[in-house]
Scaffold this motif. Sequence first.
Motif, PDB file in Angstrom:
ATOM      1  N   VAL A 114       0.848  -1.196   0.000  1.00 46.72           N
ATOM      2  CA  VAL A 114       0.000   0.000   0.000  1.00 46.72           C
ATOM      3  C   VAL A 114       0.885   1.248   0.000  1.00 46.72           C
ATOM      4  N   ALA A 115       1.921   1.239   0.822  1.00 52.82           N
ATOM      5  CA  ALA A 115       2.836   2.377   0.904  1.00 52.82           C
ATOM      6  C   ALA A 115       3.562   2.627  -0.407  1.00 52.82           C
ATOM      7  N   SER A 116       3.699   1.606  -1.237  1.00 53.52           N
ATOM      8  CA  SER A 116       4.381   1.778  -2.522  1.00 53.52           C
ATOM      9  C   SER A 116       3.526   2.552  -3.520  1.00 53.52           C
ATOM     10  N   GLY A 117       2.228   2.690  -3.217  1.00 53.53           N
ATOM     11  CA  GLY A 117       1.354   3.455  -4.104  1.00 53.53           C
ATOM     12  C   GLY A 117       0.768   2.663  -5.254  1.00 53.53           C
ATOM     13  N   GLN A 118       0.919   1.333  -5.225  1.00 55.08           N
ATOM     14  CA  GLN A 118       0.331   0.523  -6.292  1.00 55.08           C
ATOM     15  C   GLN A 118      -1.191   0.666  -6.297  1.00 55.08           C
ATOM     16  N   GLN A 119      -1.795   0.417  -7.452  1.00 64.63           N
ATOM     17  CA  GLN A 119      -3.243   0.490  -7.565  1.00 64.63           C
ATOM     18  C   GLN A 119      -3.906  -0.682  -6.845  1.00 64.63           C
ATOM     19  N   ARG A 120      -5.183  -0.531  -6.541  1.00 62.25           N
ATOM     20  CA  ARG A 120      -5.957  -1.620  -5.949  1.00 62.25           C
ATOM     21  C   ARG A 120      -6.377  -2.598  -7.047  1.00 62.25           C
ATOM     22  N   HIS A 121      -6.474  -3.887  -6.688  1.00 64.44           N
ATOM     23  CA  HIS A 121      -6.741  -4.938  -7.669  1.00 64.44           C
ATOM     24  C   HIS A 121      -7.990  -5.742  -7.312  1.00 64.44           C
ATOM     25  N   ASP A 122      -8.647  -6.278  -8.355  1.00 66.50           N
ATOM     26  CA  ASP A 122      -9.810  -7.119  -8.143  1.00 66.50           C
ATOM     27  C   ASP A 122      -9.388  -8.583  -8.059  1.00 66.50           C
ATOM     28  N   LEU A 123     -10.355  -9.489  -7.990  1.00 65.60           N
ATOM     29  CA  LEU A 123     -10.046 -10.901  -7.813  1.00 65.60           C
ATOM     30  C   LEU A 123      -9.283 -11.489  -8.994  1.00 65.60           C
ATOM     31  N   LEU A 124      -9.409 -10.881 -10.152  1.00 71.11           N
ATOM     32  CA  LEU A 124      -8.687 -11.362 -11.324  1.00 71.11           C
ATOM     33  C   LEU A 124      -7.245 -10.856 -11.365  1.00 71.11           C
ATOM     34  N   GLY A 125      -6.901 -10.007 -10.412  1.00 69.55           N
ATOM     35  CA  GLY A 125      -5.563  -9.441 -10.401  1.00 69.55           C
ATOM     36  C   GLY A 125      -5.410  -8.232 -11.285  1.00 69.55           C
ATOM     37  N   GLN A 126      -6.531  -7.671 -11.725  1.00 68.34           N
ATOM     38  CA  GLN A 126      -6.497  -6.492 -12.585  1.00 68.34           C
ATOM     39  C   GLN A 126      -6.546  -5.219 -11.738  1.00 68.34           C
ATOM     40  N   ALA A 127      -5.731  -4.246 -12.106  1.00 67.02           N
ATOM     41  CA  ALA A 127      -5.745  -2.953 -11.411  1.00 67.02           C
ATOM     42  C   ALA A 127      -7.034  -2.227 -11.773  1.00 67.02           C
ATOM     43  N   VAL A 128      -7.809  -1.847 -10.744  1.00 69.87           N
ATOM     44  CA  VAL A 128      -9.126  -1.276 -11.009  1.00 69.87           C
ATOM     45  C   VAL A 128      -9.341   0.112 -10.409  1.00 69.87           C
ATOM     46  N   GLU A 129      -8.497   0.516  -9.468  1.00 75.35           N
ATOM     47  CA  GLU A 129      -8.657   1.860  -8.901  1.00 75.35           C
ATOM     48  C   GLU A 129      -7.351   2.312  -8.262  1.00 75.35           C
ATOM     49  N   PRO A 130      -7.053   3.606  -8.330  1.00 73.47           N
ATOM     50  CA  PRO A 130      -5.819   4.106  -7.724  1.00 73.47           C
ATOM     51  C   PRO A 130      -5.887   4.051  -6.206  1.00 73.47           C
ATOM     52  N   MET A 131      -4.729   3.970  -5.597  1.00 75.54           N
ATOM     53  CA  MET A 131      -4.644   4.027  -4.145  1.00 75.54           C
ATOM     54  C   MET A 131      -4.732   5.485  -3.702  1.00 75.54           C
ATOM     55  N   ALA A 132      -5.632   5.780  -2.785  1.00 76.17           N
ATOM     56  CA  ALA A 132      -5.812   7.150  -2.316  1.00 76.17           C
ATOM     57  C   ALA A 132      -4.527   7.660  -1.663  1.00 76.17           C
ATOM     58  N   PRO A 133      -4.131   8.904  -1.931  1.00 76.93           N
ATOM     59  CA  PRO A 133      -2.890   9.438  -1.351  1.00 76.93           C
ATOM     60  C   PRO A 133      -2.839   9.336   0.168  1.00 76.93           C
ATOM     61  N   GLU A 134      -3.983   9.531   0.838  1.00 74.34           N
ATOM     62  CA  GLU A 134      -3.974   9.460   2.296  1.00 74.34           C
ATOM     63  C   GLU A 134      -3.714   8.037   2.787  1.00 74.34           C
ATOM     64  N   HIS A 135      -4.155   7.035   2.018  1.00 70.31           N
ATOM     65  CA  HIS A 135      -3.893   5.656   2.403  1.00 70.31           C
ATOM     66  C   HIS A 135      -2.416   5.332   2.224  1.00 70.31           C
ATOM     67  N   VAL A 136      -1.818   5.824   1.157  1.00 70.23           N
ATOM     68  CA  VAL A 136      -0.382   5.643   0.954  1.00 70.23           C
ATOM     69  C   VAL A 136       0.389   6.289   2.102  1.00 70.23           C
ATOM     70  N   HIS A 137       0.036   7.518   2.417  1.00 67.29           N
ATOM     71  CA  HIS A 137       0.754   8.278   3.450  1.00 67.29           C
ATOM     72  C   HIS A 137       0.713   7.568   4.801  1.00 67.29           C
ATOM     73  N   HIS A 138      -0.466   7.159   5.216  1.00 67.29           N
ATOM     74  CA  HIS A 138      -0.588   6.548   6.538  1.00 67.29           C
ATOM     75  C   HIS A 138       0.016   5.149   6.577  1.00 67.29           C
ATOM     76  N   ALA A 139       0.020   4.450   5.447  1.00 63.33           N
ATOM     77  CA  ALA A 139       0.722   3.166   5.392  1.00 63.33           C
ATOM     78  C   ALA A 139       2.230   3.379   5.521  1.00 63.33           C
ATOM     79  N   VAL A 140       2.755   4.419   4.871  1.00 63.50           N
ATOM     80  CA  VAL A 140       4.175   4.756   4.999  1.00 63.50           C
ATOM     81  C   VAL A 140       4.532   5.002   6.465  1.00 63.50           C
ATOM     82  N   LEU A 141       3.724   5.795   7.149  1.00 70.12           N
ATOM     83  CA  LEU A 141       3.982   6.076   8.564  1.00 70.12           C
ATOM     84  C   LEU A 141       3.992   4.803   9.392  1.00 70.12           C
TER      85      LEU A 141
END
Length: 246
Positions: A114-141
């Motif tokens: 999550v901290a790496s900023g990768q997109q979110r994926h569905d069950l097929l392993g396909q990237a379907v939505e960006p990771m919200a900046p606040e989620h990246v930030h708090h995962a980094v912390l």
Amino acid sequence: MAMSMASMVTTIEVRMNDTLSTSAVSATEAPAPPESARPPERPAPMAQPQPPRSLAVLEQLAGLYPHLFGETFLPLKRGIFQDLQAAHPDVFERDALKAALAFHTRSTRYLTVVASGQQRHDLLGQAVEPMAPEHVHHAVLEVFRRRQNRSREDLGPKLRERIIQAFEASGLSKADYAELVRSRDEAANALLDEALSEAASRLAKDEALLRAFEASGQTVEAFADMYGMNPRTAELTLERARKRRA
């Protein structure tokens, strides 16, 4: 005044649980209220053993979806819990699945992706939505907080650099980013302010270098030699400045 990562750990850690519940466990449930609307709370102890029931469910998930739960994790889309229930109505008991996903999404391995900023994926392993900046930030912390608890080295400088990288990747202005990720944790906010101040200084230097290059009429190689820079470093800096200007 800059504070060491070690002195900041205790004050940050008591604020992280609600943030992680929103950013990581949101993958297991329907979209939650905005991060800023949910006050931080004290986290659960990090060293709790994993219940055998959750471990068994995670082993099942790894067998069914090795691209998501196998050796390499991927960030999960919001609502993955409901997707799994719909795909396997007779395989997973609701509460057991929910508990297993909660353990998974709070693990250091998962928070690292999550901290790496990768997109979110569905069950097929396909990237379907960006990771919200606040989620990246708090995962980094949180990832750095856990690392600091196991290290004698002050990881503060490395954490500030990661915050800068997350800020630059967000594409947001300094003010918008700060408003989005700021919490009620004074130590975390102080570190955020230090990182954003350093980022602003770098931005100004990069822009000044780009203006000087444009006015010089030189090639990148000749310009780099004039300023005593490595040509590749100069090229990357100039390209970064162009992207920010666009």
